[in-house]
Design a protein around this motif. Sequence first.
Motif, PDB file in Angstrom:
ATOM      1  N   ALA A  45      37.863 -17.232  32.093  1.00  0.00           N
ATOM      2  CA  ALA A  45      38.003 -15.805  32.397  1.00  0.00           C
ATOM      3  C   ALA A  45      38.007 -15.555  33.907  1.00  0.00           C
ATOM      4  N   LEU A  46      37.481 -16.510  34.679  1.00  0.00           N
ATOM      5  CA  LEU A  46      37.467 -16.374  36.138  1.00  0.00           C
ATOM      6  C   LEU A  46      38.904 -16.452  36.657  1.00  0.00           C
ATOM      7  N   GLY A  47      39.345 -15.429  37.337  1.00  0.00           N
ATOM      8  CA  GLY A  47      40.703 -15.440  37.881  1.00  0.00           C
ATOM      9  C   GLY A  47      41.797 -15.360  36.840  1.00  0.00           C
ATOM     10  N   PHE A  48      41.464 -14.920  35.624  1.00  0.00           N
ATOM     11  CA  PHE A  48      42.464 -14.894  34.550  1.00  0.00           C
ATOM     12  C   PHE A  48      43.632 -13.977  34.894  1.00  0.00           C
ATOM     13  N   ASP A  49      44.801 -14.545  34.918  1.00  0.00           N
ATOM     14  CA  ASP A  49      46.038 -13.795  35.185  1.00  0.00           C
ATOM     15  C   ASP A  49      47.192 -14.526  34.518  1.00  0.00           C
ATOM     16  N   PRO A  50      47.617 -14.084  33.334  1.00  0.00           N
ATOM     17  CA  PRO A  50      48.675 -14.797  32.615  1.00  0.00           C
ATOM     18  C   PRO A  50      50.072 -14.578  33.180  1.00  0.00           C
ATOM     19  N   PHE A  51      50.229 -13.624  34.109  1.00  0.00           N
ATOM     20  CA  PHE A  51      51.573 -13.248  34.526  1.00  0.00           C
ATOM     21  C   PHE A  51      52.322 -14.320  35.319  1.00  0.00           C
ATOM     22  N   PRO A  52      51.692 -15.097  36.208  1.00  0.00           N
ATOM     23  CA  PRO A  52      52.472 -16.148  36.886  1.00  0.00           C
ATOM     24  C   PRO A  52      53.149 -17.112  35.914  1.00  0.00           C
ATOM     25  N   LEU A  53      52.436 -17.524  34.870  1.00  0.00           N
ATOM     26  CA  LEU A  53      53.055 -18.424  33.898  1.00  0.00           C
ATOM     27  C   LEU A  53      54.097 -17.697  33.060  1.00  0.00           C
ATOM     28  N   LEU A  54      53.821 -16.485  32.633  1.00  0.00           N
ATOM     29  CA  LEU A  54      54.803 -15.732  31.860  1.00  0.00           C
ATOM     30  C   LEU A  54      56.083 -15.512  32.664  1.00  0.00           C
ATOM     31  N   GLU A  55      55.935 -15.245  33.942  1.00  0.00           N
ATOM     32  CA  GLU A  55      57.108 -15.067  34.804  1.00  0.00           C
ATOM     33  C   GLU A  55      57.872 -16.373  34.970  1.00  0.00           C
ATOM     34  N   ALA A  56      57.153 -17.494  35.093  1.00  0.00           N
ATOM     35  CA  ALA A  56      57.813 -18.797  35.225  1.00  0.00           C
ATOM     36  C   ALA A  56      58.586 -19.149  33.954  1.00  0.00           C
ATOM     37  N   LEU A  57      58.006 -18.854  32.807  1.00  0.00           N
ATOM     38  CA  LEU A  57      58.702 -19.109  31.541  1.00  0.00           C
ATOM     39  C   LEU A  57      59.976 -18.272  31.453  1.00  0.00           C
ATOM     40  N   HIS A  58      59.887 -17.023  31.882  1.00  0.00           N
ATOM     41  CA  HIS A  58      61.068 -16.155  31.870  1.00  0.00           C
ATOM     42  C   HIS A  58      62.146 -16.687  32.816  1.00  0.00           C
ATOM     43  N   ARG A  59      61.753 -17.076  34.030  1.00  0.00           N
ATOM     44  CA  ARG A  59      62.722 -17.577  35.011  1.00  0.00           C
ATOM     45  C   ARG A  59      63.451 -18.815  34.499  1.00  0.00           C
ATOM     46  N   ASN A  60      62.755 -19.629  33.733  1.00  0.00           N
ATOM     47  CA  ASN A  60      63.351 -20.873  33.248  1.00  0.00           C
ATOM     48  C   ASN A  60      64.040 -20.708  31.899  1.00  0.00           C
ATOM     49  N   LEU A 168      61.519  -8.875  33.821  1.00  0.00           N
ATOM     50  CA  LEU A 168      60.637  -9.797  33.113  1.00  0.00           C
ATOM     51  C   LEU A 168      60.593  -9.455  31.625  1.00  0.00           C
ATOM     52  N   GLU A 169      60.838 -10.458  30.787  1.00  0.00           N
ATOM     53  CA  GLU A 169      60.751 -10.280  29.343  1.00  0.00           C
ATOM     54  C   GLU A 169      59.628 -11.152  28.799  1.00  0.00           C
ATOM     55  N   VAL A 170      58.733 -10.545  28.065  1.00  0.00           N
ATOM     56  CA  VAL A 170      57.619 -11.248  27.434  1.00  0.00           C
ATOM     57  C   VAL A 170      57.713 -11.008  25.934  1.00  0.00           C
ATOM     58  N   ARG A 171      57.921 -12.075  25.187  1.00  0.00           N
ATOM     59  CA  ARG A 171      58.002 -11.974  23.736  1.00  0.00           C
ATOM     60  C   ARG A 171      56.614 -12.229  23.152  1.00  0.00           C
ATOM     61  N   TYR A 172      56.232 -11.424  22.180  1.00  0.00           N
ATOM     62  CA  TYR A 172      54.916 -11.591  21.567  1.00  0.00           C
ATOM     63  C   TYR A 172      55.015 -11.359  20.067  1.00  0.00           C
ATOM     64  N   VAL A 173      54.133 -12.022  19.342  1.00  0.00           N
ATOM     65  CA  VAL A 173      54.179 -12.016  17.884  1.00  0.00           C
ATOM     66  C   VAL A 173      53.921 -10.606  17.363  1.00  0.00           C
ATOM     67  N   SER A 174      54.557 -10.264  16.250  1.00  0.00           N
ATOM     68  CA  SER A 174      54.379  -8.930  15.673  1.00  0.00           C
ATOM     69  C   SER A 174      52.939  -8.731  15.212  1.00  0.00           C
ATOM     70  N   ARG A 175      52.540  -7.477  15.100  1.00  0.00           N
ATOM     71  CA  ARG A 175      51.171  -7.179  14.677  1.00  0.00           C
ATOM     72  C   ARG A 175      50.872  -7.758  13.305  1.00  0.00           C
ATOM     73  N   GLU A 176      51.808  -7.598  12.370  1.00  0.00           N
ATOM     74  CA  GLU A 176      51.589  -8.102  11.014  1.00  0.00           C
ATOM     75  C   GLU A 176      51.449  -9.620  11.007  1.00  0.00           C
ATOM     76  N   ASP A 177      52.288 -10.308  11.780  1.00  0.00           N
ATOM     77  CA  ASP A 177      52.202 -11.761  11.822  1.00  0.00           C
ATOM     78  C   ASP A 177      50.927 -12.225  12.522  1.00  0.00           C
ATOM     79  N   LEU A 178      50.504 -11.501  13.548  1.00  0.00           N
ATOM     80  CA  LEU A 178      49.270 -11.862  14.229  1.00  0.00           C
ATOM     81  C   LEU A 178      48.070 -11.704  13.301  1.00  0.00           C
ATOM     82  N   ILE A 179      48.073 -10.643  12.509  1.00  0.00           N
ATOM     83  CA  ILE A 179      47.003 -10.467  11.527  1.00  0.00           C
ATOM     84  C   ILE A 179      46.984 -11.648  10.556  1.00  0.00           C
TER      85      ILE A 179
END
Length: 210
Positions: A45-60, A168-179
């Motif tokens: 949780a220290l320094g938690f920031d998912p955006f650099p990796l999410l941005e790198a995944l998008h760029r690639n 930037l595009e971030v794909r995430y699982v649907s609410r129903e599938d996450l449940i």
Amino acid sequence: MIDEPLERLRSAARRARELARNRAITGLGHQDADDDVGTIGTDDALGFDPFPLLEALHRNGVRVVVIGQVAGIMHGSTELTGDLDLLWDGVPAHAPALADAFTSVNAQLADEQGEPLATHAASFLRPKVQFTSPGAGGDCCTPALPWGDLHVRELLDRAITAVGPGGLEVRYVSREDLIGMRRAIGRPKDLRRADELDSFASNAYGPPPR
């Protein structure tokens, strides 16, 4: 305009960093997370920031889907997290771009026993690899990872896309599938978070404001 799910995620990541800022170092990472508290109670949780990796995944150009509690937050969950869990299709031809994205943020990989792996395309073909990076650690999974009775590959096709600054595009699982994923795992935190997401369906106004 930033999608509301991404605003929720940026706000939650900031609150997680603030919460962990003055906490004593424990030496625990996401792989050591308590089944009730979750990774917000670990050093991840220290320094938690998912955006650099999410941005790198998008760029690639990697077709990856956010799962776990980051996806829960994007759907409106109020619980904080300190890790980023990902699902991709496991197609070997797509693995080099995945490896390039992780390399660009100086990520380190490990197998399920914690043994180091090279950040090469072949490493990602395992059902699951663990990763750490300066901003976020977590698991990167393929549909080969058993998930109860769920047909995990279908979750990729039903994923939702949030759009942020610079396209930037971030794909995430649907609410129903996450449940469904939560209930299949069945840990205390998963069942609690599944119930929270379920409650949004009966609330005409959607998840609570953040």
